[in-house]
Scaffold this active site. Structure first.
Site, PDB file in Angstrom:
ATOM      1  N   GLU A  60      35.262  26.688  24.764  1.00  0.00           N
ATOM      2  CA  GLU A  60      35.607  27.568  25.882  1.00  0.00           C
ATOM      3  C   GLU A  60      34.404  27.802  26.787  1.00  0.00           C
ATOM      4  O   GLU A  60      33.290  28.029  26.319  1.00  0.00           O
ATOM      5  CB  GLU A  60      36.099  28.923  25.363  1.00  0.00           C
ATOM      6  CG  GLU A  60      36.602  29.812  26.493  1.00  0.00           C
ATOM      7  CD  GLU A  60      36.710  31.284  26.113  1.00  0.00           C
ATOM      8  OE1 GLU A  60      37.601  31.957  26.667  1.00  0.00           O
ATOM      9  OE2 GLU A  60      35.916  31.774  25.291  1.00  0.00           O
ATOM     10  N   LYS A 151      42.734  31.420  31.689  1.00  0.00           N
ATOM     11  CA  LYS A 151      42.971  32.363  30.590  1.00  0.00           C
ATOM     12  C   LYS A 151      43.776  33.562  31.084  1.00  0.00           C
ATOM     13  O   LYS A 151      43.410  34.204  32.077  1.00  0.00           O
ATOM     14  CB  LYS A 151      41.626  32.809  30.014  1.00  0.00           C
ATOM     15  CG  LYS A 151      41.723  33.642  28.749  1.00  0.00           C
ATOM     16  CD  LYS A 151      40.313  33.909  28.212  1.00  0.00           C
ATOM     17  CE  LYS A 151      40.319  34.655  26.907  1.00  0.00           C
ATOM     18  NZ  LYS A 151      38.946  34.876  26.389  1.00  0.00           N
ATOM     19  N   CYS A 185      40.402  30.720  23.588  1.00  0.00           N
ATOM     20  CA  CYS A 185      39.815  31.800  22.807  1.00  0.00           C
ATOM     21  C   CYS A 185      40.842  32.822  22.335  1.00  0.00           C
ATOM     22  O   CYS A 185      41.825  32.478  21.672  1.00  0.00           O
ATOM     23  CB  CYS A 185      38.690  32.435  23.627  1.00  0.00           C
ATOM     24  SG  CYS A 185      37.579  33.526  22.716  1.00  0.00           S
TER      25      CYS A 185
END
Length: 330
Positions: A60, A151, A185
Site C-alpha cells: 500500500e 481507498k 489495507c
C-alpha cells in the site's frame, strides 16, 4: 540489487491450465521520492518476470511511501507550518496517472506479459490535483491500466493527509483461470467491500499494506477461508534508517523511531492454510504457484456469492461512478 527469493518447499502437482505464478515484492520505498521508488519497483518487477511470475504485487502507498511522519510530528496540530511543509513535499511526489508516471511500468508489464498490482499515492487530476488518495492500481498483461481503486476510507491519522475514495475501482480482473481483485489495507476488514468483489467472481484476493504482522497474520487466512480462494497480503518495509536522505522539519523524530513497518507479506490457500507464512524484517520476493483446482474443491462447502447466498434476503448496491464535485454541460 536482486531480492532474496522465498518459495514454498512443496506445492505438489498442478495442472498447467490451473496454474498461476504470483510474486509478492516486499520492499522498502525510497521514502517520499516518487521517481526513485518507481525505478526500484520496475527493477523488482523485472526480477519477478524473470522468475516466471504472471502477477507481481506491491504494498500500500509504496510509491512514494506511507505517511509515517503524521503520528510522530504532532500531525493533528491545525495550521502547522511543519505539517504544511511535509504535505507539500508529499504532494510533489504523488503519482499522476494521467501525467504518465506509470507508463514505464506499463511498458514492462506489456513486454513481460505480466500483470501488476501497485499501491500508490495518487495525485488525482479529476479532483483538482491537490488531494492525495491511496490507490491500488491494476495493470493488465497488455500493459493497460484496468482499474484504480481509491481507498474508501483512510484509517485514523491517514485522514489528515489522504482523501476518501469511491467505489469506481471495486472491480475484478481475469487472470488465467483466476479472477483477481484487491483492497487497500484496513478496508480489507470491510465485509461489504469484500462481498462486492466475491459477487464478481473473485477467487484471488490481493490485500496491500504498509507493513505489519498485526495486519496480516490473522486476516489473510480468514479472507481466504471466507472467499474460498487464495489471499495474498503484500506489505512494505520501513525503518528510521530509511529517512536519512530527507531534509524536512522534525525528521530526527523518525530517524530514531526504529522499525516503522516490519513486512509480514504472506499467502494463504482456500482452506486458510499458509502457502507462505508471514515473512518479517527483510526485503524479499515471495513466489508461489497457485492451483485453481483447489479453489473449485473448496467451494463445495461454501460459496458466499453462489449457493450459500440469499439475494432474496440480502441485497447489496454498489455505486461505481467516479465521484466528482462538478458536472459541466457545454
Amino acid at each position: 540489487m536482486a531480492l532474496e527469493i522465498i518459495r514454498p518447499s512443496d506445492q505438489g502437482t498442478i495442472r498447467e491450465k490451473d496454474r498461476l505464478t504470483v510474486a509478492l515484492a516486499q520492499i522498502a520505498p525510497v521514502w517520499l521520492d516518487r521517481d526513485a521508488t518507481l525505478e526500484k519497483v520496475a527493477a523488482c518487477a523485472g526480477q519477478a518476470a524473470s522468475e516466471g511470475a504472471q502477477l507481481v504485487c506491491f504494498g500500500e502507498s509504496l510509491v512514494p511511501g506511507y505517511p509515517f511522519w503524521v503520528e510522530r510530528t504532532d500531525g493533528a496540530q491545525f495550521e502547522s507550518d511543519i505539517q504544511k511543509e511535509w504535505y507539500a513535499h508529499y504532494l510533489d511526489h504523488g503519482v499522476e496517472i494521467e501525467g504518465g508516471h506509470l507508463e514505464p511500468l506499463c511498458a514492462m508489464a506489456r513486454d513481460a506479459k505480466m500483470a501488476v498490482y501497485l499501491g500508490v499515492m495518487e495525485r488525482a487530476a479529476d479532483r483538482g490535483g491537490h488531494t492525495l488518495y491511496t490507490s491500488l492500481v491494476y495493470i493488465g498483461e497488455d500493459g493497460e491500466i484496468k482499474s484504480v481503486h481509491r481507498k474508501l476510507m483512510p484509517t485514523y491519522e491517514e485522514r489528515l493527509v489522504w482523501g476518501a475514495g469511491d467505489g469506481n475501482g471495486l472491480r475484478v480482473h481475469k487472470l488465467g483461470a483466476f479472477t483477481a481483485g484487491g483492497l487497500n489495507c484496513w478496508e480489507n476488514w470491510l465485509p461489504l467491500a469484500r462481498a462486492s468483489l466475491y459477487a464478481q467472481g473473485e477467487d484471488l484476493h490481493v490485500a496491500v499494506w504498509p507493513g505489519g504482522l498485526h495486519n496480516t497474520e490473522q486476516l489473510t487466512p480468514m479472507i481466504a477461508r471466507e472467499g474460498r480462494g487464495y489471499a495474498l497480503s503484500v506489505s512494505g518495509l520501513m525503518s528510521g534508517a530509511d529517512v536519512s536522505q530527507l531534509n524536512l522539519p522534525d525528521i530526527g523524530k523518525l530517524k530514531v523511531a526504529g522499525q516503522l513497518a516490519n513486512g509480514a507479506s504472506c499467502i494463504a490457500d482456500p482452506d486458510g492454510n499458509w502457502v507462505i507464512p508471514p515473512v518479517l524484517d527483510k526485503e524479499a520476493l515471495l513466489i508461489a504457484d497457485l492451483d485453481h483446482a483447489h479453489v473449485q474443491r473448496a467451494h463445495l462447502t461454501l460459496d458466499v456469492a453462489g449457493h450459500y447466498s440469499r439475494p432474496d434476503v440480502f441485497d447489496l448496491h454498489v455505486n461505481r461512478r467516479r465521484q466528482s464535485t462538478v458536472t459541466f454541460k457545454e
